[in-house]
Motif scaffolding. Structure first.
Motif: not given
Ligand code: HEM
Length: 335
Positions: A78-82
């Motif tokens: 999620d940290y990567f994607h957002e």
């Protein structure tokens, strides 16, 4: 000391060490009055997350994936994607556009040094141009519709509003899914048709030594493709393969891999997409704004003889030697 006494001594020492080590933990779990402290005795959530690869429950529905309540790697994803993807892709793509703008301001459109001869050499046959434009068109569609998934909610949504954005995104998602097949067909055709002209040769070293065509006073020799074009070919093939394999894993979710594999597939897909877009922006720049006479090679299939001599002298000589020499401007166009 007999073996049995030795064994008992070791056991005693180990029990003593264990008792000393666990004393503080035990004290923590008991309150000041000696009664058990329910908060301290319970398992900490973070400890669970660190120790387990996921938290799963027991369910009655057949889909086992639905039993996963928490998968800690999902937070990293999620940290990567957002966060990381938004910043990384924006920097790579906007940075490339900025560099190209600087190159254009500094160099302008590189002219054909000798001017146009008016004589034409056939550079690309119809099937070669078809495979190029099939891949190029599908790449642009996939790039724009993919970027809508990554950036649409920041860039498009505030401008066109939620209803229009929903409609655009729905169509855009279908386009992304279906155009992917055309992209793969184009990529395979390009690989098969052009591979023979993209192996590295001795002349490529000379091309680099002569400044790759960017130093006006020098002449950089090249065969059908120069080293820069060969690098674009191999990098595009590698990126095209990575983006296609990861893309199909995303298109058919959980068919081949589990949740972790899906996360890796998206990380690869999105990261390669940003780099691939930057590479192709450079390629488009040289083929259009950057160099006089280059676009017509893929446009009409023919190039000016002086352009060919300047940028691909070895190839031009070969063509003339084979009898595929220049045609007058009045001759019929290439098939
Ligand atoms: C065989 C080719 C391809 C297939 C099968 C494919 C498939 C997919 C799928 C299924 C998704 C996920 C969509 C979603 O989250 O609902 C996706 C996302 C994306 N694709 Fe592709 N794709 C392909 C090629 C490309 C190409 C060539 C580019 C770039 C030029 C690209 C750029 C993107 C981007 C930027 C995303 C969004 C990533 C994100 O922010 O989550 N794709 N693709």
């Amino acid at each position: 000391m007999t073996v049995s006494r030795y064994f008992h001594a070791v056991l005693f020492a180990a029990s003593l060490a264990l008792a000393i080590c666990s004393a503080p933990a035990l004290a923590q779990k008991l309150g000041p009055d000696g009664a058990p402290n329910p908060t301290a005795s319970s398992v900490q959530e973070q400890q669970l997350l660190n120790e387990l690869s996921r938290i799963e429950g027991r369910i009655d529905v057949p889909d086992r994936k639905a039993a996963v309540l928490i998968q800690p790697a999902g937070r990293m994803w999620d940290y990567f994607h957002e966060v990381l993807l938004h910043w990384g892709a924006a920097i790579v793509i906007l940075g490339t556009l900025l560099l190209l703008a600087v190159a254009y301001i500094a160099l302008g459109k590189l002219p054909i040094k000798e001017g146009r001869s008016g004589l034409k050499l056939v550079r690309f046959k119809a099937i070669e141009r078809f495979s190029h434009w099939l891949t190029a068109t599908s790449f642009v569609l996939l790039g724009l519709t993919g970027l809508n998934i990554t950036f649409g909610k920041f860039v498009l949504l505030p401008v066109i509003g939620p209803e229009a954005f929903t409609a655009v995104s729905e169509v855009s998602k279908y386009v992304h899914n279906f155009v992917s097949f055309a992209f793969v067909v184009g990529l395979v055709l390009i690989a098969v048709i052009f591979v023979k002209d993209n192996f590295f040769q001795r002349v490529d070293i000379e091309w680099v030594k002569q400044g790759g065509g960017f130093i006006a006073s020098k002449h950089a020799p090249a065969g059908r493709f120069n080293l820069g074009e060969k690098l674009v070919f191999w990098l595009s093939l590698g990126a095209g393969l990575a983006i296609s394999v990861s893309g199909f894993l995303l298109l058919f979710p959980f068919s081949v891999t589990g949740i972790f594999g899906m996360q890796i597939a998206l990380v690869i897909h999105a990261a390669v997409a940003a780099l691939f877009i930057a590479l192709i922006l450079g390629h488009i720049y040289i083929g259009t704004l950057g160099m006089e006479g280059a676009f017509e090679a893929m446009g009409t299939g023919e190039v000016d003889l002086n352009w060919a001599k300047e940028h691909h002298d070895r190839w031009a000589e070969e063509q003339i030697a084979k009898g595929n020499g220049p045609k007058s401007p009045l001759a019929t166009p290439a098939e």
